[in-house]
Design an enzyme around this catalytic site. Sequence first.
Site, PDB file in Angstrom:
ATOM      1  N   LYS A   4      -0.716  -1.384  15.322  1.00  0.00           N
ATOM      2  CA  LYS A   4      -1.580  -1.262  14.146  1.00  0.00           C
ATOM      3  C   LYS A   4      -2.862  -2.066  14.342  1.00  0.00           C
ATOM      4  CE  LYS A   4      -1.396  -2.013   9.106  1.00  0.00           C
ATOM      5  NZ  LYS A   4      -0.515  -2.449   7.990  1.00  0.00           N
ATOM      6  N   SER A  12      -0.699   0.737   4.375  1.00  0.00           N
ATOM      7  CA  SER A  12      -1.846   0.715   5.260  1.00  0.00           C
ATOM      8  C   SER A  12      -1.529   1.066   6.705  1.00  0.00           C
ATOM      9  CB  SER A  12      -2.497  -0.670   5.213  1.00  0.00           C
ATOM     10  OG  SER A  12      -1.611  -1.675   5.670  1.00  0.00           O
ATOM     11  N   SER A  61       3.231  -1.465   2.853  1.00  0.00           N
ATOM     12  CA  SER A  61       2.458  -0.794   3.904  1.00  0.00           C
ATOM     13  C   SER A  61       3.254  -0.348   5.112  1.00  0.00           C
ATOM     14  CB  SER A  61       1.312  -1.703   4.364  1.00  0.00           C
ATOM     15  OG  SER A  61       0.358  -1.861   3.338  1.00  0.00           O
TER      16      SER A  61
END
Length: 462
Positions: free
Chosen positions: A72, A147, A171
Amino acid sequence: MTDAPWPGDACSLVAAFRAGERSPVEELEASLAAIEASDLNAFAALDPERAREAAAAADTGLPFGGVPLGIKELEPVAGGPATEASLVFADRTWPYSSTMVERLTAAGAVPVGSTTASEFGGLNVSVTRLHGITRNPWDPTRTTGGSSAGSAAAVAGGLVPIASGGDGGGSIRIPAGFCGLVGMKGTYGRIPRGPRTAIQPLTILLGCLARSVRDAARWYDVCSGFDRRDPYSLPRVDGWERSLGTSELAGRRAVIAPTLGSAVVLPEVADLVAAAGEQLAADAGLRLVDVPVALPGLGTEWALTNLVQLREELGERWPGCAEDLTPEIAFGLQFAEQVFDLSMAGRAEKARTEANEAMAALFDEVDFVIAATNPDVAFPAEIGLNTRVGDRSVGPENNGALTIPANVVGNPAVSIPVGDVGGRPVGMQVIGRHHEDGLLLDLAAVVERERPWPLVAPGAPR
């Protein structure tokens, strides 16, 4: 020669490497080719040369030896882009790697590149001004959630078998739910967040987006354990994967509360989750109990406190950088500067205390809380702030109303795929007591064994 990336989980890929059925170099090339051909926009940046060096030297005897890995983009990788998914920091690079990344590479993983995220991880959407729209492999017109948007798209879309995520308000679980993956958020501090750990707001957890429960367990084996650069990280616990399926679940108490007493949830999602919860209870021998569930919302005050770290990071760039920010992030900062004061900070802390008391009282009565992961199936991908559930208008706080409570008080929670509504995946969330992460993995394993889910979306490369 391997034509398409491995469609199974990471653990089975390692087994295939060890059996000589695949090679790390060929697997990496398959992943790189699939990423290049993909329209999902799952990756923000690739590092093919460093990945090729790692694949060529991979030790397949290690837990993730040779496995292509998405990281990520909010997670530090030395020399990699440190954009925070924002135009403001588009040219910045990380001077160090995170503890989690170092542990993963020491375990043989091959980082392929950075997966997209929402700006600063502040929204559960898959669109930014820097990277555009990341799309859901199950329906490219729909969001992956956020996210950890790109990580979910990459894993469900068949590009890499596993990818990292972070969860400060849902997330990991939100995109796992929207994309049909396992999303485990551990007890607060399970995986260290150092170095240079940002302490506040004491809600952020690290983990992965996984195709299988054992992949999530192996991730814990590799990444968990105390590190002094994260003073709130927990002592190491060994044997997560080895211990799968060994917990005594029969007779433990569970309550099914698809809305947690506060969220607006699409009726079809609520019905599917309730049915899946009843099936899980029957399969695991859980005792369903009828207790009231009404976890309080945290309100605007708490949301605004989360902007403190962002305001410090922007420094003198603010407010001049406002035009470069996602409109929702810029508005939040502007609003916070107008209304946030000591009185509001006090109300936020009081709300947090009340939330902890409510959760603690609930777990005096039960061992598990079963709820929906998301209020709805995935909404349109281009939306920057969702305000609808089906045909009903809702406040933006509804998007995280099911996931935020476990972050605020630090309880472990896992999102488990349990089917679909209209072809779009639905996740069932199970919340447990602090430090009982293993029980949640075992419950997820029961669902996986009794009602297996597709490991990748139907359109994934094969």
